[in-house]
Design a protein around this motif. Sequence first.
Motif, PDB file in Angstrom:
ATOM      1  N   ALA A  43       0.852  -1.185   0.000  1.00 59.60           N
ATOM      2  CA  ALA A  43       0.000   0.000   0.000  1.00 59.60           C
ATOM      3  C   ALA A  43       0.886   1.233   0.000  1.00 59.60           C
ATOM      4  CB  ALA A  43      -0.915   0.013   1.222  1.00 59.60           C
ATOM      5  N   GLY A  44       0.306   2.338  -0.439  1.00 60.10           N
ATOM      6  CA  GLY A  44       1.054   3.582  -0.440  1.00 60.10           C
ATOM      7  C   GLY A  44       0.326   4.672  -1.187  1.00 60.10           C
ATOM      8  N   ARG A  45       1.089   5.707  -1.506  1.00 58.10           N
ATOM      9  CA  ARG A  45       0.511   6.826  -2.253  1.00 58.10           C
ATOM     10  C   ARG A  45       1.555   7.419  -3.178  1.00 58.10           C
ATOM     11  NH1 ARG A  45       1.676  11.578   1.470  1.00 58.10           N
ATOM     12  NH2 ARG A  45       2.545  10.486   3.267  1.00 58.10           N
ATOM     13  N   PHE A  59      -3.284   3.810  -3.045  1.00 54.47           N
ATOM     14  CA  PHE A  59      -3.679   2.490  -3.506  1.00 54.47           C
ATOM     15  C   PHE A  59      -3.296   1.404  -2.529  1.00 54.47           C
ATOM     16  CE2 PHE A  59       0.440   3.228  -5.435  1.00 54.47           C
ATOM     17  CZ  PHE A  59       1.108   2.040  -5.276  1.00 54.47           C
ATOM     18  N   ILE A  60      -4.050   0.333  -2.575  1.00 51.19           N
ATOM     19  CA  ILE A  60      -3.802  -0.864  -1.780  1.00 51.19           C
ATOM     20  C   ILE A  60      -3.866  -2.039  -2.745  1.00 51.19           C
ATOM     21  CG2 ILE A  60      -4.622  -2.337   0.090  1.00 51.19           C
ATOM     22  CD1 ILE A  60      -5.928   0.160   1.305  1.00 51.19           C
ATOM     23  N   ARG A  61      -2.839  -2.875  -2.714  1.00 51.73           N
ATOM     24  CA  ARG A  61      -2.766  -4.028  -3.599  1.00 51.73           C
ATOM     25  C   ARG A  61      -3.148  -5.293  -2.848  1.00 51.73           C
ATOM     26  NH1 ARG A  61      -1.962  -3.495  -8.830  1.00 51.73           N
ATOM     27  NH2 ARG A  61      -0.959  -5.489  -8.702  1.00 51.73           N
ATOM     28  N   SER A  62      -3.404  -6.342  -3.582  1.00 54.72           N
ATOM     29  CA  SER A  62      -3.736  -7.623  -2.950  1.00 54.72           C
ATOM     30  C   SER A  62      -2.480  -8.363  -2.492  1.00 54.72           C
ATOM     31  CB  SER A  62      -4.528  -8.494  -3.914  1.00 54.72           C
ATOM     32  OG  SER A  62      -3.764  -8.745  -5.072  1.00 54.72           O
ATOM     33  N   ASP A  63      -1.313  -7.942  -2.961  1.00 53.27           N
ATOM     34  CA  ASP A  63      -0.064  -8.609  -2.604  1.00 53.27           C
ATOM     35  C   ASP A  63       0.232  -8.474  -1.106  1.00 53.27           C
ATOM     36  OD1 ASP A  63       1.228  -8.731  -5.582  1.00 53.27           O
ATOM     37  OD2 ASP A  63       0.312  -6.780  -5.219  1.00 53.27           O
ATOM     38  N   VAL A  64       0.652  -9.555  -0.472  1.00 53.69           N
ATOM     39  CA  VAL A  64       1.127  -9.514   0.912  1.00 53.69           C
ATOM     40  C   VAL A  64       2.484 -10.206   0.978  1.00 53.69           C
ATOM     41  CG1 VAL A  64      -1.094  -9.327   2.074  1.00 53.69           C
ATOM     42  CG2 VAL A  64      -0.207 -11.573   1.511  1.00 53.69           C
ATOM     43  N   LEU A  65       3.371  -9.658   1.812  1.00 50.91           N
ATOM     44  CA  LEU A  65       4.724 -10.201   1.953  1.00 50.91           C
ATOM     45  C   LEU A  65       5.043 -10.391   3.424  1.00 50.91           C
ATOM     46  CD1 LEU A  65       6.454  -7.976  -0.737  1.00 50.91           C
ATOM     47  CD2 LEU A  65       5.900 -10.390  -0.927  1.00 50.91           C
ATOM     48  N   GLY A  66       6.069 -11.172   3.696  1.00 53.12           N
ATOM     49  CA  GLY A  66       6.417 -11.546   5.056  1.00 53.12           C
ATOM     50  C   GLY A  66       7.128 -10.492   5.871  1.00 53.12           C
ATOM     51  N   ASN A  67       7.727  -9.486   5.220  1.00 49.65           N
ATOM     52  CA  ASN A  67       8.365  -8.445   6.022  1.00 49.65           C
ATOM     53  C   ASN A  67       8.162  -7.072   5.391  1.00 49.65           C
ATOM     54  OD1 ASN A  67      10.778  -7.624   4.409  1.00 49.65           O
ATOM     55  ND2 ASN A  67      11.332  -9.770   4.684  1.00 49.65           N
ATOM     56  N   LYS A  68       8.290  -6.072   6.227  1.00 52.99           N
ATOM     57  CA  LYS A  68       7.986  -4.701   5.826  1.00 52.99           C
ATOM     58  C   LYS A  68       8.948  -4.177   4.762  1.00 52.99           C
ATOM     59  CE  LYS A  68       6.806  -0.306   7.930  1.00 52.99           C
ATOM     60  NZ  LYS A  68       6.656   0.419   9.197  1.00 52.99           N
ATOM     61  N   ALA A  69      10.223  -4.508   4.861  1.00 54.50           N
ATOM     62  CA  ALA A  69      11.211  -4.028   3.889  1.00 54.50           C
ATOM     63  C   ALA A  69      10.887  -4.527   2.484  1.00 54.50           C
ATOM     64  CB  ALA A  69      12.614  -4.447   4.306  1.00 54.50           C
ATOM     65  N   ASP A  70      10.532  -5.811   2.370  1.00 54.95           N
ATOM     66  CA  ASP A  70      10.160  -6.362   1.066  1.00 54.95           C
ATOM     67  C   ASP A  70       8.885  -5.710   0.537  1.00 54.95           C
ATOM     68  OD1 ASP A  70      12.364  -8.023   1.109  1.00 54.95           O
ATOM     69  OD2 ASP A  70      11.237  -9.816   1.703  1.00 54.95           O
ATOM     70  N   ALA A  71       7.929  -5.459   1.430  1.00 60.78           N
ATOM     71  CA  ALA A  71       6.678  -4.808   1.028  1.00 60.78           C
ATOM     72  C   ALA A  71       6.956  -3.392   0.512  1.00 60.78           C
ATOM     73  CB  ALA A  71       5.698  -4.771   2.188  1.00 60.78           C
ATOM     74  N   ASN A  72       7.842  -2.676   1.187  1.00 64.45           N
ATOM     75  CA  ASN A  72       8.206  -1.331   0.729  1.00 64.45           C
ATOM     76  C   ASN A  72       8.856  -1.368  -0.647  1.00 64.45           C
ATOM     77  OD1 ASN A  72       7.274   0.059   2.987  1.00 64.45           O
ATOM     78  ND2 ASN A  72       9.240  -0.023   4.031  1.00 64.45           N
ATOM     79  N   GLU A  73       9.787  -2.285  -0.824  1.00 63.49           N
ATOM     80  CA  GLU A  73      10.506  -2.404  -2.090  1.00 63.49           C
ATOM     81  C   GLU A  73       9.563  -2.744  -3.247  1.00 63.49           C
ATOM     82  OE1 GLU A  73      13.911  -5.286  -4.007  1.00 63.49           O
ATOM     83  OE2 GLU A  73      14.005  -4.859  -1.852  1.00 63.49           O
ATOM     84  N   LEU A  74       8.667  -3.697  -3.039  1.00 57.47           N
ATOM     85  CA  LEU A  74       7.725  -4.075  -4.088  1.00 57.47           C
ATOM     86  C   LEU A  74       6.750  -2.945  -4.391  1.00 57.47           C
ATOM     87  CD1 LEU A  74       6.794  -6.190  -6.090  1.00 57.47           C
ATOM     88  CD2 LEU A  74       5.346  -7.165  -4.284  1.00 57.47           C
ATOM     89  N   MET A  75       6.333  -2.222  -3.353  1.00 59.47           N
ATOM     90  CA  MET A  75       5.421  -1.097  -3.558  1.00 59.47           C
ATOM     91  C   MET A  75       6.063  -0.043  -4.451  1.00 59.47           C
ATOM     92  SD  MET A  75       4.710   2.152  -2.800  1.00 59.47           S
ATOM     93  CE  MET A  75       3.298   3.169  -2.867  1.00 59.47           C
TER      94      MET A  75
END
Length: 93
Positions: A43-45, A59-75
Motif C-alpha cells: 500500500a502507499g501513495r 492504492f492498496i494491492r492484494s499482494d502480501v509479503l512476510g516483512n515490511k522491507a520487502d513490502a516497501n521495495e515491491l510497492m
Amino acid sequence: MGWFSRLFGSSDNKKQEIIEPVEYKTFLIYAEPIAEGGLFRIAGRITSGEGDSVKTHRFIRSDVLGNKADANELMIKKAQMFIDQMGESIFDK
C-alpha cells in the motif's frame, strides 16, 4: 482503565513513523504497507505538485509479503510501473 486509554490514546503509544518518499520522474512515492496478521499488504501513495496544488493517488494491492522491507521495495517498483503506464492520468477521477 484499558478501554479509556484506547479511546484517548496512552503515553506509551508508538510514535508516528516518518515516511521518506522516493522521487521518480516528477512524482513522489510513499510506501505505506499495512500490517495484517504478521504479513504486510502492499500500500502507499503517489503525489505530484507542490503546496495547494498537490495531487495524491492512494492504492492498496492484494499482494502480501512476510516483512515490511520487502513490502516497501515491491510497492516502489509497482508504483514506478504504474507511473510509467499512466503518467499524470493517475490523478484523473
